[in-house]
Design an enzyme around this catalytic site. Structure first.
Site, PDB file in Angstrom:
ATOM      1  N   ARG A  40     -53.655  46.434 -10.994  1.00 25.83           N
ATOM      2  CA  ARG A  40     -54.221  45.666 -12.120  1.00 25.83           C
ATOM      3  C   ARG A  40     -53.733  46.176 -13.472  1.00 25.83           C
ATOM      4  O   ARG A  40     -54.499  46.163 -14.442  1.00 25.83           O
ATOM      5  CB  ARG A  40     -55.758  45.716 -12.097  1.00 25.83           C
ATOM      6  CG  ARG A  40     -56.381  44.899 -11.000  1.00 25.83           C
ATOM      7  CD  ARG A  40     -56.493  43.434 -11.402  1.00 25.83           C
ATOM      8  NE  ARG A  40     -56.837  42.603 -10.245  1.00 25.83           N
ATOM      9  CZ  ARG A  40     -58.072  42.191  -9.977  1.00 25.83           C
ATOM     10  NH1 ARG A  40     -59.062  42.476 -10.762  1.00 25.83           N
ATOM     11  NH2 ARG A  40     -58.287  41.437  -8.927  1.00 25.83           N
ATOM     12  N   ARG A  44     -57.451  42.415 -17.931  1.00 26.67           N
ATOM     13  CA  ARG A  44     -58.322  42.195 -19.091  1.00 26.67           C
ATOM     14  C   ARG A  44     -58.552  43.405 -19.973  1.00 26.67           C
ATOM     15  O   ARG A  44     -59.046  43.260 -21.091  1.00 26.67           O
ATOM     16  CB  ARG A  44     -59.670  41.644 -18.610  1.00 26.67           C
ATOM     17  CG  ARG A  44     -59.579  40.189 -18.200  1.00 26.67           C
ATOM     18  CD  ARG A  44     -60.845  39.737 -17.518  1.00 26.67           C
ATOM     19  NE  ARG A  44     -61.026  40.451 -16.272  1.00 26.67           N
ATOM     20  CZ  ARG A  44     -61.968  40.180 -15.373  1.00 26.67           C
ATOM     21  NH1 ARG A  44     -62.829  39.229 -15.589  1.00 26.67           N
ATOM     22  NH2 ARG A  44     -62.047  40.883 -14.265  1.00 26.67           N
ATOM     23  N   ARG A  53     -54.028  35.056 -22.134  1.00 22.71           N
ATOM     24  CA  ARG A  53     -55.040  34.423 -21.272  1.00 22.71           C
ATOM     25  C   ARG A  53     -55.900  33.428 -22.052  1.00 22.71           C
ATOM     26  O   ARG A  53     -56.406  32.453 -21.478  1.00 22.71           O
ATOM     27  CB  ARG A  53     -55.880  35.538 -20.663  1.00 22.71           C
ATOM     28  CG  ARG A  53     -57.096  35.135 -19.884  1.00 22.71           C
ATOM     29  CD  ARG A  53     -56.766  34.654 -18.484  1.00 22.71           C
ATOM     30  NE  ARG A  53     -57.973  34.643 -17.675  1.00 22.71           N
ATOM     31  CZ  ARG A  53     -58.908  33.704 -17.742  1.00 22.71           C
ATOM     32  NH1 ARG A  53     -58.757  32.694 -18.568  1.00 22.71           N
ATOM     33  NH2 ARG A  53     -59.985  33.765 -16.979  1.00 22.71           N
ATOM     34  N   ASP A  89     -52.194  36.084  -7.719  1.00 21.65           N
ATOM     35  CA  ASP A  89     -53.454  36.437  -7.069  1.00 21.65           C
ATOM     36  C   ASP A  89     -53.338  36.251  -5.566  1.00 21.65           C
ATOM     37  O   ASP A  89     -52.594  35.375  -5.107  1.00 21.65           O
ATOM     38  CB  ASP A  89     -54.606  35.597  -7.610  1.00 21.65           C
ATOM     39  CG  ASP A  89     -55.946  36.267  -7.334  1.00 21.65           C
ATOM     40  OD1 ASP A  89     -56.365  37.105  -8.153  1.00 21.65           O
ATOM     41  OD2 ASP A  89     -56.534  35.996  -6.274  1.00 21.65           O
ATOM     42  N   TYR A 167     -62.341  35.604   2.226  1.00 21.72           N
ATOM     43  CA  TYR A 167     -62.663  34.668   1.135  1.00 21.72           C
ATOM     44  C   TYR A 167     -62.782  33.238   1.663  1.00 21.72           C
ATOM     45  O   TYR A 167     -63.630  32.464   1.209  1.00 21.72           O
ATOM     46  CB  TYR A 167     -61.608  34.748   0.026  1.00 21.72           C
ATOM     47  CG  TYR A 167     -61.794  35.948  -0.874  1.00 21.72           C
ATOM     48  CD1 TYR A 167     -62.680  35.911  -1.948  1.00 21.72           C
ATOM     49  CD2 TYR A 167     -61.105  37.128  -0.649  1.00 21.72           C
ATOM     50  CE1 TYR A 167     -62.870  37.015  -2.770  1.00 21.72           C
ATOM     51  CE2 TYR A 167     -61.285  38.244  -1.467  1.00 21.72           C
ATOM     52  CZ  TYR A 167     -62.173  38.178  -2.526  1.00 21.72           C
ATOM     53  OH  TYR A 167     -62.365  39.265  -3.331  1.00 21.72           O
TER      54      TYR A 167
HETATM   55  O1  CP3 Z   1     -52.258  44.303 -10.300  1.00 23.37           O
HETATM   56  C1  CP3 Z   1     -51.815  43.506 -11.135  1.00 23.37           C
HETATM   57  O2  CP3 Z   1     -51.707  43.777 -12.352  1.00 23.37           O
HETATM   58  C2  CP3 Z   1     -51.285  42.159 -10.668  1.00 23.37           C
HETATM   59  C3  CP3 Z   1     -52.160  41.062 -10.668  1.00 23.37           C
HETATM   60  C4  CP3 Z   1     -53.269  40.913  -9.650  1.00 23.37           C
HETATM   61  C5  CP3 Z   1     -54.415  40.131  -9.901  1.00 23.37           C
HETATM   62  N1  CP3 Z   1     -55.134  40.012  -8.749  1.00 23.37           N
HETATM   63  C6  CP3 Z   1     -54.744  39.514 -11.190  1.00 23.37           C
HETATM   64  C7  CP3 Z   1     -56.125  39.125 -11.458  1.00 23.37           C
HETATM   65  C8  CP3 Z   1     -53.363  41.350  -8.319  1.00 23.37           C
HETATM   66  C9  CP3 Z   1     -52.437  42.275  -7.560  1.00 23.37           C
HETATM   67  C10 CP3 Z   1     -54.530  40.753  -7.766  1.00 23.37           C
HETATM   68  C11 CP3 Z   1     -54.941  40.904  -6.362  1.00 23.37           C
HETATM   69  C12 CP3 Z   1     -56.301  40.520  -5.970  1.00 23.37           C
HETATM   70  N2  CP3 Z   1     -56.986  39.390  -6.295  1.00 23.37           N
HETATM   71  C13 CP3 Z   1     -57.105  41.234  -5.049  1.00 23.37           C
HETATM   72  C14 CP3 Z   1     -56.679  42.493  -4.365  1.00 23.37           C
HETATM   73  C15 CP3 Z   1     -56.666  43.635  -5.299  1.00 23.37           C
HETATM   74  C16 CP3 Z   1     -57.993  44.237  -5.534  1.00 23.37           C
HETATM   75  O3  CP3 Z   1     -58.388  44.298  -6.706  1.00 23.37           O
HETATM   76  O4  CP3 Z   1     -58.600  44.673  -4.569  1.00 23.37           O
HETATM   77  C17 CP3 Z   1     -58.302  40.543  -4.898  1.00 23.37           C
HETATM   78  C18 CP3 Z   1     -59.482  40.957  -4.031  1.00 23.37           C
HETATM   79  C19 CP3 Z   1     -58.222  39.364  -5.672  1.00 23.37           C
HETATM   80  C20 CP3 Z   1     -59.213  38.274  -5.790  1.00 23.37           C
HETATM   81  C21 CP3 Z   1     -59.698  38.160  -7.164  1.00 23.37           C
HETATM   82  N3  CP3 Z   1     -58.953  37.671  -8.216  1.00 23.37           N
HETATM   83  C22 CP3 Z   1     -60.963  38.509  -7.661  1.00 23.37           C
HETATM   84  C23 CP3 Z   1     -62.086  39.111  -6.824  1.00 23.37           C
HETATM   85  C24 CP3 Z   1     -60.960  38.225  -9.030  1.00 23.37           C
HETATM   86  C25 CP3 Z   1     -62.097  38.339  -9.992  1.00 23.37           C
HETATM   87  C26 CP3 Z   1     -62.064  39.745 -10.503  1.00 23.37           C
HETATM   88  C27 CP3 Z   1     -62.974  39.975 -11.680  1.00 23.37           C
HETATM   89  O5  CP3 Z   1     -63.101  41.167 -12.003  1.00 23.37           O
HETATM   90  O6  CP3 Z   1     -63.476  38.998 -12.289  1.00 23.37           O
HETATM   91  C28 CP3 Z   1     -59.687  37.739  -9.369  1.00 23.37           C
HETATM   92  C29 CP3 Z   1     -59.231  37.341 -10.703  1.00 23.37           C
HETATM   93  C30 CP3 Z   1     -58.123  38.160 -11.285  1.00 23.37           C
HETATM   94  N4  CP3 Z   1     -56.954  38.426 -10.635  1.00 23.37           N
HETATM   95  C31 CP3 Z   1     -58.059  38.709 -12.595  1.00 23.37           C
HETATM   96  C32 CP3 Z   1     -56.809  39.298 -12.709  1.00 23.37           C
HETATM   97  C33 CP3 Z   1     -56.203  39.957 -13.920  1.00 23.37           C
HETATM   98  C34 CP3 Z   1     -59.120  38.566 -13.681  1.00 23.37           C
HETATM   99  C35 CP3 Z   1     -58.978  37.153 -14.137  1.00 23.37           C
HETATM  100  C36 CP3 Z   1     -59.224  36.869 -15.575  1.00 23.37           C
HETATM  101  O7  CP3 Z   1     -58.317  37.029 -16.424  1.00 23.37           O
HETATM  102  O8  CP3 Z   1     -60.327  36.368 -15.860  1.00 23.37           O
END
Ligand code: CP3
Length: 361
Positions: A40, A44, A53, A89, A167
């Site tokens: 990540r 954010r 964003r 994602d 999911y």
């Molecule tokens: O790592 C990176 O910088 C690359 C981008 C990346 C994102 N999601 C961007 C993202 C990666 C590698 C992921 C993988 C991902 N997505 C996982 C596995 C990694 C982990 O964290 O365990 C999972 C479980 C997801 C599913 C997912 N996507 C969730 C549960 C959420 C909500 C998270 C939250 O805190 O609200 C997302 C959204 C998401 N994916 C965000 C980002 C930057 C936040 C979205 C936003 O800008 O509002």
């Protein structure tokens, strides 16, 4: 036995990328300093991300090759990481399979309708079409590969079959995985049919990412720690082996999950090149139990919440971790899980600068 995937398979990877510290560490080779990237790293916590964003929904950002590439490239440059990870994602593939995917404000992802039985699994789109529907990720990867420094590898990724299926079965995040486990235990045919569909889609998806310009692939099995070792062997391992086996040799594969201490020996059986270790494990003890640097590389495992601590404490903990590893080849520095949004970016910058300086060989 180990390192069967990466040995002597440079294929068409440019030499500058092939010999970068990150790629060398994935293969267990000597490095000038310990390479580091953070899960990540584009997210954010970073103002530059929030600015881009602001003009998008989360999904429209993933689908815009220019802006998805921009947040990826900016994050790598700002923090000085040794690798970039494409902004995308793990749930996009479920949209490709025909499920409705939404990210409500502050709610986390939602999927509709949940999968419950064989009929709902059979109603999914053809898996090859699902990967094709996600080709915007490949466009972002190609754009990003052109914009990144020539010596910085780009990591592509997907979710592992279990975490993606969880999911799809729960309709979102979960604590107990009741619906997922009900499908696994009570509708076992549907479970394996779902695994076959997801694996086929992910094989195409990841191969497409490599063709588009990714040098490494990470498979995020974030929530598989909720599965017992016995169930992992019965319901997941054969599918993981099939997925990894289909991926081009010479492209390092990282398998990561959290709370997976009891599963790491099975992760190794997927024939991946690198295992991601979360912050609940002792890195070196865990690595030794997996056969050490001769057999596998490891990625991890500083607790991501230490980024909230005073700088001296953060760097001291990073120093302790590096000292414990004693410059063994095959260590990629990372967090135990992703950077949380409350993190001050300067802490990330300082951490990475410290790792580079302190680990210089
Ligand atoms: O790592 C990176 O910088 C690359 C981008 C990346 C994102 N999601 C961007 C993202 C990666 C590698 C992921 C993988 C991902 N997505 C996982 C596995 C990694 C982990 O964290 O365990 C999972 C479980 C997801 C599913 C997912 N996507 C969730 C549960 C959420 C909500 C998270 C939250 O805190 O609200 C997302 C959204 C998401 N994916 C965000 C980002 C930057 C936040 C979205 C936003 O800008 O509002």
């Amino acid at each position: 036995m180990a390192r069967i995937r990466s040995d002597g398979n440079q294929q068409n990877i440019d030499s500058v990328l092939w010999d970068s510290p990150f790629m060398r560490a994935c293969r267990g080779e000597s490095v000038p300093h310990t390479p580091v990237w953070l899960m990540r790293q584009a997210g954010r916590y970073m103002q530059e991300y929030r600015d881009v964003r602001a003009n998008h929904t989360f999904l429209s950002l993933c689908k815009n090759k220019h802006d998805a590439s921009k947040v990826t490239v900016d994050a790598q440059r700002i923090i000085g990481a040794d690798a970039a990870i494409i902004f995308a994602d793990i749930l996009l593939i479920l949209e490709g399979l025909g499920m409705e995917l939404t990210f409500g404000k502050g709610e986390g992802p939602k999927l509709n309708p949940c999968l419950t039985d064989l009929a709902s699994v059979q109603a999914l789109n053809n898996p090859h079409d699902a990967a094709a529907a996600c080709s915007y990720v490949n466009d972002a990867i190609s754009t990003c590969r052109n914009e990144l420094p020539a010596d910085i590898p780009l990591i592509g990724f997907c979710g592992a079959p279990f975490t993606v299926a969880s999911y799809a079965c729960e309709g979102g995040g979960s604590r107990q995985y009741a619906k997922t486990k009900t499908m696994m235990y009570c509708h076992t045919d549907a479970w394996h049919a779902l695994m076959d569909i997801i694996v086929t889609a992910l094989q195409d998806y990841l191969i497409g990412q490599v063709k588009a310009g990714a040098q490494c692939l990470q498979i995020f099995d974030s929530w598989v720690g909720n599965i017992s070792a016995e169930d992992y062997e019965a319901y997941l391992l054969p599918h993981m082996i099939k997925l990894v086996d289909a991926l081009p040799k010479g492209i390092p594969i990282i398998v990561f999950g959290t709370h997976t201490r009891h599963l790491l020996h099975l992760f190794k059986q997927t024939n991946c090149d690198v295992i991601g270790i979360d912050a609940t494990c002792d890195l070196v003890q865990t690595w030794d139990a997996l056969g050490g640097p001769d057999e596998i590389s490891v990625q991890g495992n500083l607790d991501q919440t230490l980024l909230l601590a005073p700088k001296e404490m953060l760097l001291d903990k990073a120093k302790q971790l590096l000292d414990s590893v004693e410059s063994r080849p095959g260590h990629i520095f990372n967090l135990g899980h992703g950077i949380i949004k409350e993190t001050n970016p300067q802490q990330v910058i300082d951490l990475i600068a410290f790792i580079h300086e302190y680990s210089k060989r």
